[in-house]
Every structure is written in C-alpha cells, then in structure tokens.
Design an enzyme around this catalytic site. Structure first.
Site, short mmCIF file in Angstrom:
data_model
loop_
_atom_site.label_atom_id
_atom_site.label_comp_id
_atom_site.label_asym_id
_atom_site.label_seq_id
_atom_site.Cartn_x
_atom_site.Cartn_y
_atom_site.Cartn_z
N HIS A 56 -2.33 -2.73 -4.39
CA HIS A 56 -0.90 -2.43 -4.37
C HIS A 56 -0.40 -2.06 -2.97
O HIS A 56 0.80 -2.01 -2.74
CB HIS A 56 -0.53 -1.35 -5.40
N ASP A 86 -7.40 -3.07 -8.64
CA ASP A 86 -6.52 -2.57 -7.57
C ASP A 86 -7.28 -2.41 -6.26
O ASP A 86 -7.06 -1.46 -5.51
CB ASP A 86 -5.86 -1.25 -7.96
N GLY A 175 1.19 6.84 0.96
CA GLY A 175 0.54 6.51 2.23
C GLY A 175 -0.95 6.80 2.19
O GLY A 175 -1.72 6.24 2.96
N ASN A 176 -1.37 7.70 1.26
CA ASN A 176 -2.79 7.96 1.07
C ASN A 176 -3.47 6.84 0.26
O ASN A 176 -4.70 6.75 0.24
CB ASN A 176 -3.03 9.28 0.32
N SER A 177 -2.68 6.05 -0.44
CA SER A 177 -3.25 5.00 -1.28
C SER A 177 -4.19 4.11 -0.48
O SER A 177 -3.86 3.64 0.61
CB SER A 177 -2.15 4.13 -1.89
#
Length: 216
Positions: A56, A86, A175-177
């Site tokens: 994502h 993902d 933003g940590n994803s």
C-alpha cells in the site's frame, strides 16, 4: 549489557539499512489526471539494494525515490508486489554499481508476548526515528464481531480476515508503514502495516518468504 546499550546495539545494526520512501502516483477523477505524493518506510534486505516495504506504500506508483540513512536520495524501481500479504519489493538504482548494508530477518517463532521491540521508520515523512514497546499479541486478528469492519481490503483482496499480525504498542504513525519492527538482537521480526491503537506488523517469516520470492 544494560537495557540502553542493548537498544543502541540493536539500532546500530538496522539503521544503516533503513530508507524513507517518497512515491508519486497518478489517479483519475472526473476525467482529470491527478498526481498524488505520499511517503512510507522500508528496509534494505540485500547487498544489491532490494528494499522491502508495504504494497500500500509503493505498489501503484509512477516514480519512487529512496532516502538512505546518509540522507542520500536514490531513485528506485518497483520489482514486484503482493497485495494479499501487503508486501512490495523495490530496488534502488544508484548511478554506479555498489553494495548496500542489508538488515537480517529474525526468527518470529521465538517472539513472545512481553518481549521488547523497536519500530523504525519515517513517521509523517520526517527523518528517521524509533519508538519502543512490547509485543502484545503474536497472532493478532480482527474478531468476527467487528464484521464488516474487520474486512481490510487492498486492491480487492481481503487482508483483514486472514493476516495474523504481530500486535505491539510501539507508537507508529502515517509514514511508518513498511518500516521494520526489530527485536533487541537487531533483527527484523515484522514489517509495520497498521495502527488501531495497537499497531500491527506483518510477521517476518511471511514478509521474508514473499519478498525473496518476488526477487527470485
């Protein structure tokens, strides 16, 4: 080794491999083409410069730039992606061939509730940071009683009802994803994906299997 020394030793193993990912994607709305920009995090996992992150974050992009721990910006290309898990893999494209510091995956089976973990990444597109917490659940799922809200979907694939996340309370933000969840041995035990009060990370055994299958 003191607690502080253990944390610093773990961070020193992974920090050189951490990247901030800036992506540009195109969307269409009412006949107009819209450019969208977003950011996420990732980790270099091979000396050749392959980066594991979330689908994502980078699965549907036109342009990708990775910022290394040295603040050097390098363009990257999408190698492949798997929406169901993902997981996506990028490859940085430096002007001249070189090797990169690669982080190692750890044994997620040895992870226990109460173990301390560190969530690394670039929250809100800021520079690299780390937060600390403990493992809350080694097989976190969305209960059926939350249906249909437990149906987390990505590109039409039902992810929320089948993924067994590593639940932890290390704070993560947008933003940590795609950034790594690491143990105090400095090994990747998860890839951060969601935050619902508790955070959820894709277990490292699944992330490693999918990432290296994509590379292969």
């Amino acid at each position: 080794m003191s607690d502080g020394a253990a944390v610093h030793a773990a961070l020193s193993k992974v920090a050189p491999s951490l990247v901030r990912i800036h992506v540009v994607s195109l969307d269409h709305q009412e006949g107009s083409e819209l450019k969208r920009e977003a950011s996420g995090s990732g980790t270099i996992i091979t000396p050749e410069g392959h980066v594991v992150t979330n689908h994502h974050v980078a699965g549907k992009t036109r342009a990708i730039v990775c910022t290394l721990s040295s603040r050097e910006e390098i363009p990257a290309e999408l190698v492949g992606t798997d929406p169901l898990s993902d997981i996506a893999v990028l490859k940085v494209k430096p002007a001249k061939p070189r090797t990169f510091p690669a982080a190692a995956f750890g044994d997620v089976a040895s992870l226990r509730v109460g173990d301390r973990v560190l969530a690394m990444g670039s929250p809100l597109a800021l520079s690299q940071s780390v937060t600390m917490g403990i493992v809350s659940n080694t097989e976190m799922i969305m209960p059926r009683l939350f249906w249909p809200f437990n149906r987390m979907t990505l590109d039409g694939e039902d992810v929320g009802s089948i993924v067994r996340w590593i639940g932890h309370d290390a704070p993560i933000f947008g933003g940590n994803s795609g950034g790594p969840l690491i143990n105090l041995n400095g090994e990747i035990v998860g890839v951060n994906e969601i935050s619902m009060g508790l955070a959820g990370a894709i277990p490292s055994d699944l992330a490693r299997e999918v990432a290296f299958a994509i590379i292969k």
